[in-house]
Motif scaffolding. Sequence first.
Motif, PDB file in Angstrom:
ATOM      1  N   TRP A   1       0.816  -1.210   0.000  1.00  0.00           N
ATOM      2  CA  TRP A   1       0.000   0.000   0.000  1.00  0.00           C
ATOM      3  C   TRP A   1       0.857   1.270   0.000  1.00  0.00           C
ATOM      4  N   LEU A   2       1.814   1.372   0.905  1.00  0.00           N
ATOM      5  CA  LEU A   2       2.623   2.587   1.022  1.00  0.00           C
ATOM      6  C   LEU A   2       4.012   2.444   0.425  1.00  0.00           C
ATOM      7  N   SER A   3       4.358   1.263  -0.063  1.00  0.00           N
ATOM      8  CA  SER A   3       5.697   1.073  -0.625  1.00  0.00           C
ATOM      9  C   SER A   3       5.821   1.789  -1.961  1.00  0.00           C
ATOM     10  N   ASP A   4       7.054   2.041  -2.376  1.00  0.00           N
ATOM     11  CA  ASP A   4       7.307   2.813  -3.588  1.00  0.00           C
ATOM     12  C   ASP A   4       7.100   1.940  -4.819  1.00  0.00           C
ATOM     13  N   GLY A   5       6.705   2.579  -5.919  1.00  0.00           N
ATOM     14  CA  GLY A   5       6.446   1.862  -7.151  1.00  0.00           C
ATOM     15  C   GLY A   5       4.966   1.598  -7.316  1.00  0.00           C
ATOM     16  N   MET A   6       4.451   1.859  -8.523  1.00  0.00           N
ATOM     17  CA  MET A   6       3.016   1.727  -8.736  1.00  0.00           C
ATOM     18  C   MET A   6       2.769   1.415 -10.207  1.00  0.00           C
ATOM     19  N   PHE A   7       1.659   0.738 -10.476  1.00  0.00           N
ATOM     20  CA  PHE A   7       1.269   0.446 -11.853  1.00  0.00           C
ATOM     21  C   PHE A   7       1.242   1.741 -12.657  1.00  0.00           C
ATOM     22  N   MET A   8       1.696   1.664 -13.905  1.00  0.00           N
ATOM     23  CA  MET A   8       1.883   2.859 -14.715  1.00  0.00           C
ATOM     24  C   MET A   8       0.637   3.733 -14.789  1.00  0.00           C
TER      25      MET A   8
ATOM     26  N   VAL B   1      -9.446  -6.352  -6.325  1.00  0.00           N
ATOM     27  CA  VAL B   1      -9.859  -5.293  -5.397  1.00  0.00           C
ATOM     28  C   VAL B   1      -8.660  -4.798  -4.600  1.00  0.00           C
ATOM     29  N   ALA B   2      -7.896  -5.726  -4.040  1.00  0.00           N
ATOM     30  CA  ALA B   2      -6.703  -5.337  -3.279  1.00  0.00           C
ATOM     31  C   ALA B   2      -5.665  -4.716  -4.199  1.00  0.00           C
ATOM     32  N   TRP B   3      -5.467  -5.303  -5.369  1.00  0.00           N
ATOM     33  CA  TRP B   3      -4.472  -4.772  -6.317  1.00  0.00           C
ATOM     34  C   TRP B   3      -4.790  -3.331  -6.714  1.00  0.00           C
ATOM     35  N   ALA B   4      -6.048  -3.064  -7.019  1.00  0.00           N
ATOM     36  CA  ALA B   4      -6.434  -1.714  -7.423  1.00  0.00           C
ATOM     37  C   ALA B   4      -6.303  -0.722  -6.280  1.00  0.00           C
TER      38      ALA B   4
ATOM     39  N   SER C   1       9.261   4.118 -25.492  1.00  0.00           N
ATOM     40  CA  SER C   1       8.086   3.319 -25.146  1.00  0.00           C
ATOM     41  C   SER C   1       8.133   2.740 -23.735  1.00  0.00           C
ATOM     42  N   ASN C   2       9.155   3.073 -22.962  1.00  0.00           N
ATOM     43  CA  ASN C   2       9.202   2.674 -21.555  1.00  0.00           C
ATOM     44  C   ASN C   2       8.347   3.672 -20.768  1.00  0.00           C
ATOM     45  N   TRP C   3       7.039   3.420 -20.745  1.00  0.00           N
ATOM     46  CA  TRP C   3       6.105   4.399 -20.194  1.00  0.00           C
ATOM     47  C   TRP C   3       6.305   4.609 -18.691  1.00  0.00           C
ATOM     48  N   SER C   4       6.675   3.568 -17.980  1.00  0.00           N
ATOM     49  CA  SER C   4       6.916   3.723 -16.542  1.00  0.00           C
ATOM     50  C   SER C   4       8.055   4.699 -16.283  1.00  0.00           C
ATOM     51  N   LEU C   5       9.057   4.691 -17.138  1.00  0.00           N
ATOM     52  CA  LEU C   5      10.169   5.625 -16.997  1.00  0.00           C
ATOM     53  C   LEU C   5       9.663   7.063 -17.086  1.00  0.00           C
ATOM     54  N   HIS C   6       8.830   7.327 -18.067  1.00  0.00           N
ATOM     55  CA  HIS C   6       8.249   8.668 -18.213  1.00  0.00           C
ATOM     56  C   HIS C   6       7.479   9.060 -16.949  1.00  0.00           C
ATOM     57  N   THR C   7       6.642   8.146 -16.469  1.00  0.00           N
ATOM     58  CA  THR C   7       5.741   8.514 -15.376  1.00  0.00           C
ATOM     59  C   THR C   7       6.476   8.732 -14.062  1.00  0.00           C
ATOM     60  N   TYR C   8       7.495   7.910 -13.767  1.00  0.00           N
ATOM     61  CA  TYR C   8       8.205   8.092 -12.503  1.00  0.00           C
ATOM     62  C   TYR C   8       8.961   9.417 -12.473  1.00  0.00           C
ATOM     63  N   TYR C   9       9.633   9.759 -13.554  1.00  0.00           N
ATOM     64  CA  TYR C   9      10.388  11.021 -13.559  1.00  0.00           C
ATOM     65  C   TYR C   9       9.442  12.214 -13.520  1.00  0.00           C
ATOM     66  N   ALA C  10       8.280  12.083 -14.140  1.00  0.00           N
ATOM     67  CA  ALA C  10       7.296  13.161 -14.068  1.00  0.00           C
ATOM     68  C   ALA C  10       6.679  13.250 -12.684  1.00  0.00           C
ATOM     69  N   ARG C  11       6.446  12.096 -12.051  1.00  0.00           N
ATOM     70  CA  ARG C  11       5.782  12.089 -10.747  1.00  0.00           C
ATOM     71  C   ARG C  11       6.658  12.664  -9.653  1.00  0.00           C
ATOM     72  N   TYR C  12       7.953  12.339  -9.670  1.00  0.00           N
ATOM     73  CA  TYR C  12       8.787  12.684  -8.523  1.00  0.00           C
ATOM     74  C   TYR C  12       9.496  14.025  -8.665  1.00  0.00           C
ATOM     75  N   LYS C  13       9.679  14.528  -9.894  1.00  0.00           N
ATOM     76  CA  LYS C  13      10.310  15.851 -10.022  1.00  0.00           C
ATOM     77  C   LYS C  13       9.822  16.610 -11.248  1.00  0.00           C
ATOM     78  N   ASN C  14       8.701  16.169 -11.805  1.00  0.00           N
ATOM     79  CA  ASN C  14       8.115  16.840 -12.959  1.00  0.00           C
ATOM     80  C   ASN C  14       9.137  17.020 -14.084  1.00  0.00           C
ATOM     81  N   ILE C  15       9.864  15.947 -14.366  1.00  0.00           N
ATOM     82  CA  ILE C  15      10.879  15.948 -15.420  1.00  0.00           C
ATOM     83  C   ILE C  15      10.296  15.272 -16.651  1.00  0.00           C
ATOM     84  N   SER C  16      10.353  15.945 -17.801  1.00  0.00           N
ATOM     85  CA  SER C  16       9.860  15.393 -19.055  1.00  0.00           C
ATOM     86  C   SER C  16      11.010  14.733 -19.808  1.00  0.00           C
ATOM     87  N   LEU C  17      10.723  13.627 -20.478  1.00  0.00           N
ATOM     88  CA  LEU C  17      11.746  12.861 -21.183  1.00  0.00           C
ATOM     89  C   LEU C  17      11.517  12.972 -22.685  1.00  0.00           C
ATOM     90  N   ASP C  18      12.477  13.567 -23.393  1.00  0.00           N
ATOM     91  CA  ASP C  18      12.355  13.869 -24.821  1.00  0.00           C
ATOM     92  C   ASP C  18      13.228  12.910 -25.629  1.00  0.00           C
TER      93      ASP C  18
END
Length: 479
Positions: free
Chosen positions: A29-36, A135-138, A415-432
């Motif tokens: 629940w509180l651990s780091d990392g989440m579905f894209m 239910v738990a996963w979501a 196409s590594n979408w998780s890479l995009h989302t983590y950098y955007a989530r934690y420091k609002n960094i865009s990947l070009d």
Amino acid sequence: MEDDRDTIRETWFYIAVAGIFMLIICNSWLSDGMFMDGTIYAILSRNMANGTGTFWQPHLTDILFPVFVEHPPLAFGLEGILFRIFGDSRFVERAYSLMTTIITGIIIVSIWKQTLRKSSTGWLPLFFWITMETVAWASVNHMLENTLVIFICLSVLFCLKSQQSNRILFLFLAGFMLSLGFLTKGFVTFTPLSFPFFLWLFLRKKKFTYMVLDTAIILVSAVVPLILLFLFTGAREFLPRYVDMALHKISTGVTTVSRFYIIRRLLMELLPSLGIILILFLYGWKKKLPFRNLSANLSHAAAFLSLGMAGVLPILTTMDQSAYFLLLSLPFFAIAIGLFVNPFVKIRFEKINSGSSGYRLFKLFGVLTLSAGLILSVYFSKDFNRDEVMLKDMRLIIPEINKNTTINILPEMYSNWSLHTYYARYKNISLDPDLNNRHEYLLASKSINTDKIKSEFERIDLNTKEYELFRRKKTDGNK
């Protein structure tokens, strides 16, 4: 006095169910990392709260979905309120996700008590619901369906209430909930429109014409607010784009190799509940308990089972299928299963001896499981739920980069979408991925080593495992 004892006993069962659920989700629940997808929704909500993008033009990153039209924006706006209050922390989206699960649970109990008057077994459908894996996963992956299922369940609850009193008011509210559901995740919200038909089919308490009129009122109450939204410029621009995208995805999206994937997945979700029913029946057979009352709630159970299937069967028309699509139907399957076994469970519940040592042990079990679930959730908050290497490397890399900036990545990494989302989530960094756009930094996978990197960039030594950060070499032209 008897009612008071039942209420007290019921409370302890709720505590036990909550404890079991917290134990199920405590390690993630509180651990780091989440579905894209969940990370994307957190970014959109955070950005909306910070004024980056607007309600009708949600913003993900400067490169990936600068205007996000994949889903309607209501859930992002609601969660954005929490970000405004509590600030930018990954624990905000985790709290929001669990909060939506709790609210859904409360509504499930309300539906149960609306169906079975003076019932003291509202914890029973909750227990079956939390045993369903998705239910738990979501709940720990911050899915959009977590918000949507609240509006769907509320629509069903108001429909049930309309059968008792204030018919027009509650039918209007049932329809309005579907409007809010549409603004959360589109067309999938309209499954409850079939509920009046199933109530008529299995209960036969009202005439057919009344059922048709009830359905019409709910439909009109759902559609009219959406039509009125076209008076506002933002909605008038957003909704047609979203509808075009959604219809295209339904007809062309492919995420499974079989149309019947969703049926197989549903059976897997229901297996724990079916196993529990088998255990109950074996126990009853061994104790020679009466089973003659099991038919008491079959009509209501059939109505909710049909409602659940009404949310599943349309998915067979598309090849775009995922297990979390079932989240909108699982509460109704849980209620149907609970209604089926309730006569048997109710007999045992009413015979509980509040002074017995077994009951005292059960109360202790509830308190211990809930306490352990909460404590372990905090304990595991420093761990990783998924993408451990990527996140550990990111923690070493992002201190080198300014917030709200854009850096290059190699085109092969786009196409590594998780890479995009983590950098955007934690420091609002865009990947070009366009290397013609000469940003100061380049993020590269260690498995890809090109001459362009060697000639134009210098590596920053950060002791990472999978990803490396490079800074563009200074030349006479960019000193």
